[in-house]
Design an enzyme around this catalytic site. Structure first.
Site, PDB file in Angstrom:
ATOM      1  N   LYS A 102       0.830  -1.208   0.000  1.00  0.00           N
ATOM      2  CA  LYS A 102       0.000   0.000   0.000  1.00  0.00           C
ATOM      3  C   LYS A 102       0.868   1.263   0.000  1.00  0.00           C
ATOM      4  O   LYS A 102       0.536   2.271  -0.625  1.00  0.00           O
ATOM      5  CB  LYS A 102      -0.877  -0.043   1.255  1.00  0.00           C
ATOM      6  CG  LYS A 102      -2.021   0.914   1.264  1.00  0.00           C
ATOM      7  CD  LYS A 102      -2.959   0.545   2.385  1.00  0.00           C
ATOM      8  CE  LYS A 102      -3.280   1.749   3.229  1.00  0.00           C
ATOM      9  NZ  LYS A 102      -3.840   1.390   4.528  1.00  0.00           N
ATOM     10  N   ASP A 179      14.336 -12.936 -29.186  1.00  0.00           N
ATOM     11  CA  ASP A 179      13.770 -11.637 -28.873  1.00  0.00           C
ATOM     12  C   ASP A 179      12.682 -11.877 -27.824  1.00  0.00           C
ATOM     13  O   ASP A 179      11.972 -12.888 -27.881  1.00  0.00           O
ATOM     14  CB  ASP A 179      13.173 -11.014 -30.150  1.00  0.00           C
ATOM     15  CG  ASP A 179      13.093  -9.501 -30.051  1.00  0.00           C
ATOM     16  OD1 ASP A 179      13.280  -8.978 -28.939  1.00  0.00           O
ATOM     17  OD2 ASP A 179      12.835  -8.849 -31.081  1.00  0.00           O
ATOM     18  N   GLU A 180      12.546 -10.955 -26.902  1.00  0.00           N
ATOM     19  CA  GLU A 180      11.582 -11.167 -25.806  1.00  0.00           C
ATOM     20  C   GLU A 180      10.146 -11.125 -26.276  1.00  0.00           C
ATOM     21  O   GLU A 180       9.242 -11.530 -25.545  1.00  0.00           O
ATOM     22  CB  GLU A 180      11.821 -10.166 -24.674  1.00  0.00           C
ATOM     23  CG  GLU A 180      11.450  -8.709 -24.934  1.00  0.00           C
ATOM     24  CD  GLU A 180      12.491  -7.967 -25.778  1.00  0.00           C
ATOM     25  OE1 GLU A 180      13.498  -8.575 -26.193  1.00  0.00           O
ATOM     26  OE2 GLU A 180      12.275  -6.757 -26.027  1.00  0.00           O
TER      27      GLU A 180
HETATM   28  C1  1AE Z   1      17.365  -3.709 -22.521  1.00  0.00           C
HETATM   29  C2  1AE Z   1      16.907  -4.833 -23.404  1.00  0.00           C
HETATM   30  C3  1AE Z   1      17.586  -4.864 -24.734  1.00  0.00           C
HETATM   31  C4  1AE Z   1      16.934  -5.815 -25.696  1.00  0.00           C
HETATM   32  O1  1AE Z   1      16.239  -6.713 -25.302  1.00  0.00           O
HETATM   33  C5  1AE Z   1      17.126  -5.656 -27.108  1.00  0.00           C
HETATM   34  O2  1AE Z   1      16.372  -6.400 -27.893  1.00  0.00           O
HETATM   35  C6  1AE Z   1      18.069  -4.829 -27.661  1.00  0.00           C
HETATM   36  O3  1AE Z   1      18.214  -4.771 -28.990  1.00  0.00           O
HETATM   37  P1  1AE Z   1      19.216  -3.794 -29.717  1.00  0.00           P
HETATM   38  O4  1AE Z   1      20.604  -4.209 -29.369  1.00  0.00           O
HETATM   39  O5  1AE Z   1      18.941  -2.410 -29.210  1.00  0.00           O
HETATM   40  O6  1AE Z   1      18.932  -3.938 -31.166  1.00  0.00           O
END
Ligand code: 1AE
Length: 416
Positions: A102, A179-180
């Site tokens: 909180k 890639d995330e």
């Molecule tokens: C802080 C996370 C960076 C990341 O996940 C990412 O995809 C970076 O890509 P570039 O190196 O900026 O192309």
């Protein structure tokens, strides 16, 4: 100010609290009592004695009064409160809700530091591999590591991803991460993706003589994560990427301690910008991406660097580095810092100057966007690392028969 009960264990939370007029000592007492026993002065003496062990303590109140030319809103206090371990179970959600549940919504207040008691920390195994373990898996102990990020993955089939993986691996990178934003999908499901990428890793390895870790993105509903991770590992995944803040630290903690998830876990900082950048609200980067990530078991932690496209102030980067590497958190293993976003070879001197050799140099666009292609992009980074370690100026090193590095410097510049 109260002295902490010497027989009890406490976790210490430090807050920066902005207020133009507040009595910060009163506010601190309100936090210490309000977030623990609720009320104190109204309790009868017998009840006070019973509740004593649950009572939070004000450890410090350091008030900063604005000087003449500073705005009134510059008035703040750093308040440190000790929270008795006896009040919360040994998990990160319980601790966070106690110290900043909180309270996080109550005015201009930011959690700027957090120290775990030995008892609380002892409930966590921390990173399973840590820096040493990741280096052992790769067989690389004498230089900073290099990671490359898949770019342009959505809508591509397995053949395209395999080729993209191979090009990155051929350049001599040590790790490749998804890639995330690549989630479970019918075109490139995790077990098929892992199979083809590990084939490409083996092919590249024959040529480079290097080992390689592939961090496949672990996604999907929370209660299916362990099965999903096992699926990836059974298919050959030798590392995992995890969007920790989207799921919560406890999910990382469960994954990292699971006996069947015997691969390094890489923490992505997606969503972190919703927590750390404001001076007035949220959780400081050293706590969010440093102390809590290490406690929860991240072997590698990504965060924006001070030098690239998405930037974090340098002092915050250094505080994350300290949290991931400090011996004070032993026996937890150390986590690899991975300063990221917009990194190109010409930034390697700055990265190594700030982080030393216990760092992963990480790039997506800086590898794939290289004028001579992605494999040359990897080579340019390796040359930049070798050049820095040789002690030669990078401009000289590039000119001295390292055409990939020279092309990268020509394209993106050099900061030494
Ligand atoms: C802080 C996370 C960076 C990341 O996940 C990412 O995809 C970076 O890509 P570039 O190196 O900026 O192309």
């Amino acid at each position: 100010m109260q002295s902490a009960n010497t027989h009890a264990a406490y976790c210490l939370a430090t807050y920066r609290c902005y207020d133009e007029k507040a009595d910060f000592h009163k506010k601190a007492l309100g936090i210490a009592v309000g977030l623990t026993v609720g009320s104190w002065t109204d309790l009868p003496d017998a009840r006070k004695a019973e509740m004593e062990k649950h009572l939070g303590r004000v450890v410090q109140v350091n008030v900063h009064e604005p000087v003449a030319d500073e705005p009134a809103s510059g008035r703040y206090a750093d308040i440190q409160i000790a929270y008795p371990d006896v009040n919360f179970s040994r998990d990160i959600p319980a601790l966070l809700v106690t110290i900043f549940g909180k309270l996080s919504m109550d005015g201009r207040i930011k959690l700027i530091d957090l120290d775990f008691s030995d008892g609380f920390r002892s409930a966590f195994a921390g990173p399973r591999f840590g820096i040493q373990g990741v280096r052992d898996l790769l067989g690389v102990h004498d230089r900073p590591l290099l990671m490359s990020i898949f770019k342009s993955v959505i809508g591509h089939d397995l053949t395209a991803l395999r080729e993209q993986f191979y090009q990155q691996a051929a350049g001599g990178v040590d790790l490749i991460k998804d890639d995330e934003i690549l989630f479970e999908n019918p075109q490139t499901p995790i077990e098929r993706r892992v199979e083809v990428c590990m084939e490409a890793a083996a092919q590249a390895s024959k040529e480079t003589g290097q080992k390689l870790l592939y961090a496949a993105n672990l996604t999907g509903p929370t209660f299916g994560l362990i099965e999903q991770a096992k699926k990836a590992i059974n298919a050959g995944a030798n590392a995992l990427l995890f969007n920790v803040l989207a799921y919560g630290f406890d999910a990382l903690s469960e994954l990292s301690r699971h006996p069947d998830i015997s691969v390094p876990i890489m923490a992505h900082p997606a969503l972190a910008g919703a927590y750390y950048p404001s001076p007035y609200h949220g959780i400081a980067a050293n706590v969010l991406l440093g102390k809590l990530m290490r406690l929860a078991g991240a072997d590698l932690v990504l965060f924006p660097s001070p030098y690239g496209s998405v930037v974090m102030p340098r002092e915050e980067n250094m505080a994350i580095k300290e949290a991931l590497l400090t011996d004070a958190a032993a026996p937890l293993k150390r986590s690899f810092p991975v300063p990221s976003a917009g990194i190109h070879p010409g930034l390697v001197p700055l990265i190594l100057k700030d982080f030393g050799s216990e760092v992963v140099v990480n790039a997506g666009g800086g590898v794939h966007g290289h004028p001579m292609g992605a494999a040359a992009g990897g080579r340019a980074f390796r040359q930049a690392i070798d050049g820095c370690l040789s002690g030669t100026s990078l401009r000289q090193y590039a000119a001295d028969r390292h055409p990939e590095l020279q092309a990268a410097i020509d394209a993106w510049g050099l900061k030494e």
